[in-house]
Design a protein around this motif. Sequence first.
Motif, mmCIF file in Angstrom:
data_model
loop_
_atom_site.group_PDB
_atom_site.id
_atom_site.type_symbol
_atom_site.label_atom_id
_atom_site.label_comp_id
_atom_site.label_asym_id
_atom_site.label_seq_id
_atom_site.Cartn_x
_atom_site.Cartn_y
_atom_site.Cartn_z
ATOM 1 N N GLU A 57 -28.223 -47.883 66.973
ATOM 2 C CA GLU A 57 -27.322 -47.124 67.847
ATOM 3 C C GLU A 57 -27.095 -47.870 69.161
ATOM 4 O O GLU A 57 -25.966 -47.939 69.649
ATOM 5 C CB GLU A 57 -27.911 -45.738 68.119
ATOM 6 C CG GLU A 57 -27.005 -44.856 68.941
ATOM 7 C CD GLU A 57 -27.585 -43.472 69.200
ATOM 8 O OE1 GLU A 57 -26.989 -42.747 70.007
ATOM 9 O OE2 GLU A 57 -28.622 -43.119 68.608
ATOM 10 N N GLN A 61 -23.518 -49.223 70.710
ATOM 11 C CA GLN A 61 -23.036 -48.867 72.044
ATOM 12 C C GLN A 61 -22.703 -50.104 72.870
ATOM 13 O O GLN A 61 -21.733 -50.102 73.629
ATOM 14 C CB GLN A 61 -24.058 -47.990 72.756
ATOM 15 C CG GLN A 61 -24.144 -46.601 72.143
ATOM 16 C CD GLN A 61 -25.287 -45.760 72.701
ATOM 17 O OE1 GLN A 61 -26.153 -46.252 73.399
ATOM 18 N NE2 GLN A 61 -25.278 -44.482 72.350
ATOM 19 N N GLU A 65 -15.792 -50.582 72.226
ATOM 20 C CA GLU A 65 -14.918 -49.742 71.405
ATOM 21 C C GLU A 65 -15.172 -49.860 69.899
ATOM 22 O O GLU A 65 -15.254 -48.840 69.211
ATOM 23 C CB GLU A 65 -13.445 -50.024 71.733
ATOM 24 C CG GLU A 65 -12.505 -48.931 71.311
ATOM 25 C CD GLU A 65 -12.897 -47.551 71.850
ATOM 26 O OE1 GLU A 65 -12.871 -46.589 71.047
ATOM 27 O OE2 GLU A 65 -13.218 -47.411 73.032
ATOM 28 N N LYS A 68 -18.278 -47.915 69.134
ATOM 29 C CA LYS A 68 -18.050 -46.463 69.293
ATOM 30 C C LYS A 68 -17.307 -45.912 68.083
ATOM 31 O O LYS A 68 -17.614 -44.838 67.594
ATOM 32 C CB LYS A 68 -17.237 -46.172 70.559
ATOM 33 C CG LYS A 68 -18.036 -46.251 71.814
ATOM 34 C CD LYS A 68 -17.155 -45.881 73.001
ATOM 35 C CE LYS A 68 -17.873 -46.130 74.304
ATOM 36 N NZ LYS A 68 -16.988 -45.890 75.447
ATOM 37 N N ARG A 69 -16.325 -46.684 67.598
ATOM 38 C CA ARG A 69 -15.549 -46.243 66.434
ATOM 39 C C ARG A 69 -16.471 -46.079 65.224
ATOM 40 O O ARG A 69 -16.422 -45.070 64.529
ATOM 41 C CB ARG A 69 -14.430 -47.243 66.137
ATOM 42 C CG ARG A 69 -13.567 -46.852 64.937
ATOM 43 C CD ARG A 69 -12.616 -47.948 64.515
ATOM 44 N NE ARG A 69 -13.265 -49.200 64.184
ATOM 45 C CZ ARG A 69 -13.909 -49.442 63.046
ATOM 46 N NH1 ARG A 69 -14.008 -48.512 62.131
ATOM 47 N NH2 ARG A 69 -14.455 -50.624 62.817
ATOM 48 N N LEU A 71 -19.753 -45.691 65.206
ATOM 49 C CA LEU A 71 -20.715 -44.619 65.466
ATOM 50 C C LEU A 71 -20.064 -43.258 65.261
ATOM 51 O O LEU A 71 -20.612 -42.397 64.577
ATOM 52 C CB LEU A 71 -21.250 -44.757 66.892
ATOM 53 C CG LEU A 71 -22.495 -43.996 67.261
ATOM 54 C CD1 LEU A 71 -23.647 -44.307 66.333
ATOM 55 C CD2 LEU A 71 -22.886 -44.300 68.699
ATOM 56 N N ASN A 72 -18.875 -43.074 65.827
ATOM 57 C CA ASN A 72 -18.165 -41.800 65.679
ATOM 58 C C ASN A 72 -17.803 -41.529 64.231
ATOM 59 O O ASN A 72 -17.956 -40.418 63.740
ATOM 60 C CB ASN A 72 -16.903 -41.768 66.543
ATOM 61 C CG ASN A 72 -17.208 -41.648 68.010
ATOM 62 O OD1 ASN A 72 -18.269 -41.164 68.398
ATOM 63 N ND2 ASN A 72 -16.295 -42.089 68.840
#
Length: 84
Positions: A57, A61, A65, A68-69, A71-72
């Motif tokens: 994780e 981070q 971007e 984040k994409r 991870l989301n």
Amino acid sequence: MELKKPLKISDLIRELRQQLDLSQEKFAAKLGVSLRTVNRWENGSTVPSQMALKLIEEMLQKMGEPGKRLLNEYLLKAEQQEDS
């Protein structure tokens, strides 16, 4: 209706490693695990420990971007599966 295959932890790890342009061996070294462990994560035979997931994780981070994409996408898919 979305027919896209849900992203699994194995897919997330493989995609992260490839985006970082790391071999399984170098990725394993960054996480302090063996090459065999990363290989097992990617083929879905085992899942990362909580500590390894935390490190993954953090890597995501730091990527900004793209991280984040990923991870989301993974978290949203996992939450949707839990709700079903």
